[in-house]
Structure formats: C-alpha cells, structure tokens
Design a protein around this motif. Structure first.
Motif, PDB file in Angstrom:
ATOM      1  N   LEU A  11       2.548  12.628  -0.383  1.00 59.70           N
ATOM      2  CA  LEU A  11       1.784  11.771   0.526  1.00 59.70           C
ATOM      3  C   LEU A  11       2.515  11.604   1.859  1.00 59.70           C
ATOM      4  O   LEU A  11       1.912  11.696   2.922  1.00 59.70           O
ATOM      5  CB  LEU A  11       1.545  10.410  -0.125  1.00 59.70           C
ATOM      6  CG  LEU A  11       0.336  10.313  -1.049  1.00 59.70           C
ATOM      7  CD1 LEU A  11       0.324   8.968  -1.750  1.00 59.70           C
ATOM      8  CD2 LEU A  11      -0.955  10.521  -0.277  1.00 59.70           C
ATOM      9  N   SER A  21      -4.228  -0.705  -0.116  1.00 58.73           N
ATOM     10  CA  SER A  21      -3.239   0.351   0.123  1.00 58.73           C
ATOM     11  C   SER A  21      -3.905   1.698   0.317  1.00 58.73           C
ATOM     12  O   SER A  21      -3.619   2.427   1.267  1.00 58.73           O
ATOM     13  CB  SER A  21      -2.267   0.443  -1.055  1.00 58.73           C
ATOM     14  OG  SER A  21      -1.611  -0.776  -1.223  1.00 58.73           O
ATOM     15  N   VAL A  23       3.038   0.991   2.660  1.00 60.89           N
ATOM     16  CA  VAL A  23       2.293   1.465   1.490  1.00 60.89           C
ATOM     17  C   VAL A  23       2.991   2.667   0.865  1.00 60.89           C
ATOM     18  O   VAL A  23       3.202   2.727  -0.342  1.00 60.89           O
ATOM     19  CB  VAL A  23       0.841   1.825   1.880  1.00 60.89           C
ATOM     20  CG1 VAL A  23       0.143   2.537   0.731  1.00 60.89           C
ATOM     21  CG2 VAL A  23       0.074   0.582   2.288  1.00 60.89           C
ATOM     22  N   LEU A  24       3.391   3.625   1.717  1.00 60.46           N
ATOM     23  CA  LEU A  24       4.028   4.846   1.204  1.00 60.46           C
ATOM     24  C   LEU A  24       5.321   4.527   0.460  1.00 60.46           C
ATOM     25  O   LEU A  24       5.674   5.202  -0.499  1.00 60.46           O
ATOM     26  CB  LEU A  24       4.332   5.810   2.361  1.00 60.46           C
ATOM     27  CG  LEU A  24       3.155   6.586   2.936  1.00 60.46           C
ATOM     28  CD1 LEU A  24       3.603   7.397   4.139  1.00 60.46           C
ATOM     29  CD2 LEU A  24       2.538   7.501   1.888  1.00 60.46           C
ATOM     30  N   HIS A  73       4.270   1.818  -6.107  1.00 64.53           N
ATOM     31  CA  HIS A  73       3.167   2.580  -6.679  1.00 64.53           C
ATOM     32  C   HIS A  73       3.055   3.973  -6.051  1.00 64.53           C
ATOM     33  O   HIS A  73       2.620   4.921  -6.704  1.00 64.53           O
ATOM     34  CB  HIS A  73       1.854   1.822  -6.488  1.00 64.53           C
ATOM     35  CG  HIS A  73       0.687   2.466  -7.170  1.00 64.53           C
ATOM     36  ND1 HIS A  73       0.447   2.321  -8.514  1.00 64.53           N
ATOM     37  CD2 HIS A  73      -0.294   3.279  -6.701  1.00 64.53           C
ATOM     38  CE1 HIS A  73      -0.622   3.007  -8.843  1.00 64.53           C
ATOM     39  NE2 HIS A  73      -1.104   3.591  -7.762  1.00 64.53           N
ATOM     40  N   PHE A  74       3.420   4.083  -4.774  1.00 69.63           N
ATOM     41  CA  PHE A  74       3.183   5.344  -4.072  1.00 69.63           C
ATOM     42  C   PHE A  74       4.438   6.190  -3.849  1.00 69.63           C
ATOM     43  O   PHE A  74       4.337   7.375  -3.576  1.00 69.63           O
ATOM     44  CB  PHE A  74       2.543   5.079  -2.700  1.00 69.63           C
ATOM     45  CG  PHE A  74       1.138   4.567  -2.797  1.00 69.63           C
ATOM     46  CD1 PHE A  74       0.080   5.451  -2.916  1.00 69.63           C
ATOM     47  CD2 PHE A  74       0.871   3.209  -2.788  1.00 69.63           C
ATOM     48  CE1 PHE A  74      -1.219   4.989  -3.017  1.00 69.63           C
ATOM     49  CE2 PHE A  74      -0.423   2.732  -2.882  1.00 69.63           C
ATOM     50  CZ  PHE A  74      -1.468   3.624  -3.001  1.00 69.63           C
ATOM     51  N   ILE A  87      -5.735   1.927   3.649  1.00 70.67           N
ATOM     52  CA  ILE A  87      -4.834   2.161   4.788  1.00 70.67           C
ATOM     53  C   ILE A  87      -4.452   3.636   4.862  1.00 70.67           C
ATOM     54  O   ILE A  87      -4.545   4.276   5.909  1.00 70.67           O
ATOM     55  CB  ILE A  87      -3.568   1.284   4.661  1.00 70.67           C
ATOM     56  CG1 ILE A  87      -3.923  -0.186   4.859  1.00 70.67           C
ATOM     57  CG2 ILE A  87      -2.500   1.713   5.665  1.00 70.67           C
ATOM     58  CD1 ILE A  87      -2.782  -1.138   4.615  1.00 70.67           C
ATOM     59  N   LEU A  88      -4.050   4.186   3.695  1.00 68.27           N
ATOM     60  CA  LEU A  88      -3.649   5.594   3.671  1.00 68.27           C
ATOM     61  C   LEU A  88      -4.804   6.502   4.056  1.00 68.27           C
ATOM     62  O   LEU A  88      -4.643   7.441   4.854  1.00 68.27           O
ATOM     63  CB  LEU A  88      -3.156   5.980   2.274  1.00 68.27           C
ATOM     64  CG  LEU A  88      -1.781   5.482   1.861  1.00 68.27           C
ATOM     65  CD1 LEU A  88      -1.361   6.139   0.559  1.00 68.27           C
ATOM     66  CD2 LEU A  88      -0.763   5.785   2.940  1.00 68.27           C
ATOM     67  N   PRO A 121       2.228  -0.532   8.469  1.00 67.08           N
ATOM     68  CA  PRO A 121       1.493  -0.675   7.198  1.00 67.08           C
ATOM     69  C   PRO A 121       1.497   0.616   6.385  1.00 67.08           C
ATOM     70  O   PRO A 121       1.678   0.575   5.165  1.00 67.08           O
ATOM     71  CB  PRO A 121       0.064  -1.019   7.633  1.00 67.08           C
ATOM     72  CG  PRO A 121       0.159  -1.459   9.037  1.00 67.08           C
ATOM     73  CD  PRO A 121       1.384  -0.869   9.625  1.00 67.08           C
ATOM     74  N   VAL A 122       1.316   1.750   7.073  1.00 62.91           N
ATOM     75  CA  VAL A 122       1.284   3.021   6.356  1.00 62.91           C
ATOM     76  C   VAL A 122       2.632   3.276   5.678  1.00 62.91           C
ATOM     77  O   VAL A 122       2.691   3.618   4.487  1.00 62.91           O
ATOM     78  CB  VAL A 122       0.937   4.190   7.311  1.00 62.91           C
ATOM     79  CG1 VAL A 122       1.035   5.515   6.578  1.00 62.91           C
ATOM     80  CG2 VAL A 122      -0.459   4.021   7.879  1.00 62.91           C
ATOM     81  N   ASP A 165       4.821 -13.224  -2.038  1.00 66.17           N
ATOM     82  CA  ASP A 165       4.700 -11.928  -1.368  1.00 66.17           C
ATOM     83  C   ASP A 165       4.982 -12.033   0.116  1.00 66.17           C
ATOM     84  O   ASP A 165       5.779 -11.282   0.672  1.00 66.17           O
ATOM     85  CB  ASP A 165       3.279 -11.372  -1.553  1.00 66.17           C
ATOM     86  CG  ASP A 165       3.129 -10.694  -2.900  1.00 66.17           C
ATOM     87  OD1 ASP A 165       4.172 -10.514  -3.567  1.00 66.17           O
ATOM     88  OD2 ASP A 165       1.999 -10.368  -3.268  1.00 66.17           O
TER      89      ASP A 165
END
Lengths: 271, 274
Positions: B96, A12, B84-85, B89-90, A15-16, B80-81, B169
């Motif tokens: 961000l 993760s 994740v964002l 967790h993020f 990627i960021l 993907p970004v 998953d």
C-alpha cells in the motif's frame, strides 16, 4: 466498541481510496486513451493501436527518448564511479571531512534553477573566455547530470562504508595490491549494494530532470521532459499517450521484479 | 613501510577538483554576473531592479505563496494517509505504501500531461488552482514518505503507556503520536517546500498565465544576453532564501530533538529511555 472499530476502518479505507484515486486516475485515463485514436483525451474515437504505431514514426520524439536514455545511462554510470571513489576518499579523510561533506551536499540542497544557471554560465565561460572546445548539447548535458547526481551516490554509498572492516584496505595492500587495485577488487565488492541503489537514484533523477536540462540544451538536443514541455505549449502529438503508457508499464514491471527478488532474498535469509 | 603511509583520503581528490569547477565556481559566476552591468562594470542595478520593480518582487512573493500553499495542502493530505498506512491494521501491507510512491518513478512532465488531460476533461481550465493541484500531485509523496517513516518507526510503547494511563484516542494522538512525528513533518515540509521553490514547469503547464513563478522568469531571462544580470541577481536571492530555510529547518529539528530527549529523560516509559 465494535461499531467504533468498523467506523474507524471504513474511514481509513476511504482516506486511502481517495488518495489513491487522486494519484492514479490521471494515469489510468492516459493508459485507456492510449488505445483510443481521439486527438484529445476525452474526445471521441475508436479503439486502435494507431497511437503506438505513430509513436515510432515520430522522429523527434523517438530521438528525445533516445537522448533521455543515453544521458541517463552514461551520466549515472559516471556518477556511480565518481561517487563511490569519492565516498571512500571522504570516509578516510583525516582533515576537511566536514567541508568535503558540505560541498558534496550543495547541489542536493540548492534550488535547481540556481544550479542550472551556474552550469549555463560555466559552459559559456569555458567556451568564450577560456576558448575551450566545449559547447551546449548532449555531451554537456551528460556532464551536468553527472555532477548533479554524484552527491546522491555518495549519500547511498557512505552508510555501507561505516559497516566495513576498518583494516580491509591495509589487508589488501599487505597482500601486495596497489591502492587502485585494492579499491577496485577489495573495497568496491563490499559496496555493491550501495552502488546499485546510488545508480538507481542517479538514473531516475536524470530521467526526470527538467530545470537543468532545459537551460543547458543546445543544438536542438531534447529529452522527453523538454520535448513534451515544449510541445504542450503548441500542439501535442497524441502518441505521447502511448509513450506514457509504455513508461508506466516499464516502471511497474521493474518494481514488481525488484520486489520479487527482494522477497526471495528475505526468504533465503530466513531459511 | 612506505605503503602504510598511503593516504586514502586522496580518493576524494578528483571529486574535490570537480566540485570546485562545477559546483563552487558556477556559484561564483552567478555572484559576479549579479553585480555586473551590461557594460561589464560593477553595479548594484540588478538588485535595485529586483527590489524596486514590483513585477520582480511580487513574483518572488507569489512564488513563496505558491510554495507555502502547496506545502500546507500536501501536509493536510499526507498526514492522514500516512497515519492510516502506519496504523497497525495497514502497516503489514507494505504494498500500500509502495503504491503511493510508484508514480514518482514516472517522468513528471508526462504525469502533468496526464493530470492536465483529466482536469480538462472535467472542465477545470488551466488556472492558479489547477497549478496548485498539479504541484500537490507531484510533491505529495515527498511529504508522505518522511511522515510515514517517522510514524512506523515510532516506539509503540509510548502509545500503549498513554492508553494504560487512561488516555483516549484523541488525547493520545495529540499528546503522544503527533509530537513524536514532528521530525518527519519537518523533513516533509523541507522536501516539498525547497523544490516547489525552483520548479516552474508544473505551474507553467497547468497555470496558464496566472501562476508564473520565479524559476520560469529566471529561465526566460537567460534567453537574452541583456538580462543575464537580473537573472543572476534573482538566482542569488533564491540561493539566500534556500540557505535561510535550511538553517531554520535545522534549528527547528535540533530544538525538537532536544525537547524529545528532555521529555524522554523525564519519563521512563516501558523501562526504555529514548
């Protein structure tokens, strides 16, 4: 199970980090090289403030920056005013509401180059066929940018209207205010948030506009977009790097301040 | 009682007049010029030129190609970004997400200058693919935001339900998360595809001679009086393409919303029907 989590987090972050590097490396490079007096980015040079000093000596770039700000401010103020009044009107329309909304969204959806061609042909029609005293230049650009951004103001004001007390307008009139006065003193204050965000959107769109501006400039009027675009084709004054850095810092400052104000308000509401 | 009769719809009147003059009428002018020859008479010549001259129709195809490639790459990077964002967790760190849209506020010509400087420094010369990198660089946030929004606002109980029922998953992602983010993807695609279609500054700056697009051609055609007709015809065709894409996008969104509500009707998850 734990190892799986660690791998997930690492991927993760990776990627960021990659995406952020892609977004920010060019900007960081320009900021760094705004303090180095090399002719080209990556070339040899020494640390200096020369580019900043030169920036203010570059008359045409300074004029372009001034034009950009004047066009941006005037057009987005006009757009906010026209957009808010129209949003109120469209909201209360009994017939043709759908058609009005459709028309107001044409410029949002349409390819910008088509809009640009439309404005181009229109100004010639007005001046050559109708013999009206209009011509391309600063004033015409303000008209174009205003018409281009009004729909965005309507979009950001309209949601606020739905939250309005439906009897507010009649209340204002019952207390003896005319329609215009009711609109300005009773309705507008309720819409301030939408108006501010509409203004912000209009202003940023205007600052960033290239396609419409390029086709409708005349009399040597340039904005930052068209000036930098034109000089990229020839030789670019390196002090554009100083200008980029200043704009980047201003953008960051505005966003940080807006974020802080937002947080303070959120805290107040919590209390 | 006269006051009560005041029609507030009248406030829309000034803008309707302005729209008629500055939005509708210019489109009519484009149409008129598209069907007008140099002599001022009605003609199909301009359209004939578009469809018989390879440089014209190939340019349209090339523009569509560049727009498609840009949109595809943006989607591949942004998904993907955004995922994740939006992950648990993020998603507490809104800063961000903000970091990804800050560059949008900076003048895009200046950003292209920055990117060009970087590319030249690492010895990537102006070329077709440099232009694509530029387009992706500029339009990535427009893809990222709608996908991120749809993922963040997604009802997490669907994911939990899938896990409770033994979904892994990968399975959960492909059967729950991804389908629910489709509306975000569609609006992202539209928000990237539509403007890439008319922008020409980026491809002009970074593409050298390899990546000229229809927008630039139209701009050049209006530099000379004799070619306004062809320019208008090309603009008109662009307008038609825009309408087709928008209608298609709307239909797909509607279909996917319907599929979504049908699915929700059939399965009650966590006692909530969406």
């Amino acid at each position: 199970m734990n190892a799986k989590k660690i791998i997930k987090l690492t991927v993760s972050w990776l990627i960021l980090a990659l995406a952020l590097a892609f977004m920010y490396l060019p900007l960081i490079l320009i900021v760094v090289y705004s303090f180095i007096d090399a002719r080209l980015v990556g070339g040899k040079g020494n640390f200096s403030f020369e580019l900043y000093a030169n920036l203010f000596k570059n008359q045409s770039l300074m004029t372009a920056a001034g034009n950009t700000i004047v066009i941006g401010l005037v057009s987005s103020l006009l757009a906010t005013l026209i957009g808010t009044v129209s949003a109120v009107g469209i909201y209360y329309m009994k017939r043709g509401k759908k058609a009005a909304n459709f028309v107001s969204q044409i410029t949002v959806v349409n390819a910008e180059i088509v809009t640009a061609v439309g404005f181009f042909l229109l100004v010639l029609f007005l001046s050559n066929t109708l013999r009206l005293p209009v011509q391309k230049g600063l004033g015409w650009l303000i008209v174009c940018h205003t018409m281009l951004t009004v729909p965005y103001v309507i979009l950001s004001v309209s949601p606020r209207l739905n939250q309005l007390n439906p009897n507010l307008f009649e209340a204002g009139q019952d207390l003896g205010a005319g329609p215009m006065r009711t609109l300005i003193t009773v309705i507008f204050p309720q819409l301030v948030k939408g108006m501010i965000s509409g203004f912000a959107i209009a202003f940023t769109l205007s600052l960033d506009d290239f396609v419409v501006t390029k086709m409708n400039t005349g009399n040597g009027v340039a904005t930052i977009s068209t000036y930098v675009y034109d000089s990229l084709k020839r030789t670019l004054d390196p002090s554009v790097r100083a200008l980029s850095t200043i704009i980047f810092v201003v953008v960051l400052a505005v966003l940080v301040v807006m974020n802080l104000v937002g947080k303070k308000k959120a805290k107040k509401i919590k209390k | 009682m006269k006051k009560r009769a005041f029609d507030k719809g009248i406030f829309a009147f000034p803008y309707m007049i302005l729209s008629a003059i500055f939005i509708i009428f210019p489109l009519v002018l484009v149409l008129v010029y598209a069907f007008r020859g140099v002599d001022g008479k009605f003609t199909f010549d301009n359209f004939a030129q578009v469809f018989t001259n390879p440089t014209n129709y190939m340019l349209i195809l090339k523009t569509i190609g560049i727009a498609l490639i840009t949109t595809a790459i943006c989607l591949l990077i942004a998904y993907p970004v955004a995922f994740v964002l939006a992950s648990s967790h993020f998603n507490k760190h809104t800063i961000l997400a903000l970091l990804f849209i800050i560059p949008m506020w900076m003048n895009f010509v200046l950003r292209m200058y920055a990117l060009q400087s970087l590319l030249n420094m690492i010895n990537v010369k102006d070329s077709f693919w440099a232009a694509i990198i530029g387009m992706v660089y500029d339009y990535l946030p427009f893809m990222l935001l709608p996908i991120y929004t749809s993922l963040v606002n997604m009802d997490k109980s669907y994911v939990e339900a899938s896990r409770d029922l033994g979904g892994g998953d990968v399975q959960t992602f492909f059967r729950i998360t991804f389908p629910l983010s489709v509306p975000g993807i569609i609006s992202g695609i539209l928000m990237v595809f539509m403007p890439t279609f008319s922008s020409y500054a980026i491809t002009d700056i970074l593409g050298g001679t390899e990546a000229s697009v229809i927008g630039g051609k139209i701009n050049t055609l209006f530099g000379e009086r004799l070619t306004w007709g062809l320019g208008s015809a090309l603009s008109f065709i662009l307008l038609v393409i825009v309408i087709v894409v928008m209608v298609a996008g709307n239909l797909i969104t509607r279909a996917s919303n319907k599929a979504k509500s049908d699915a929700a009707d059939n399965s009650i998850v966590g006692g909530r029907i969406r």
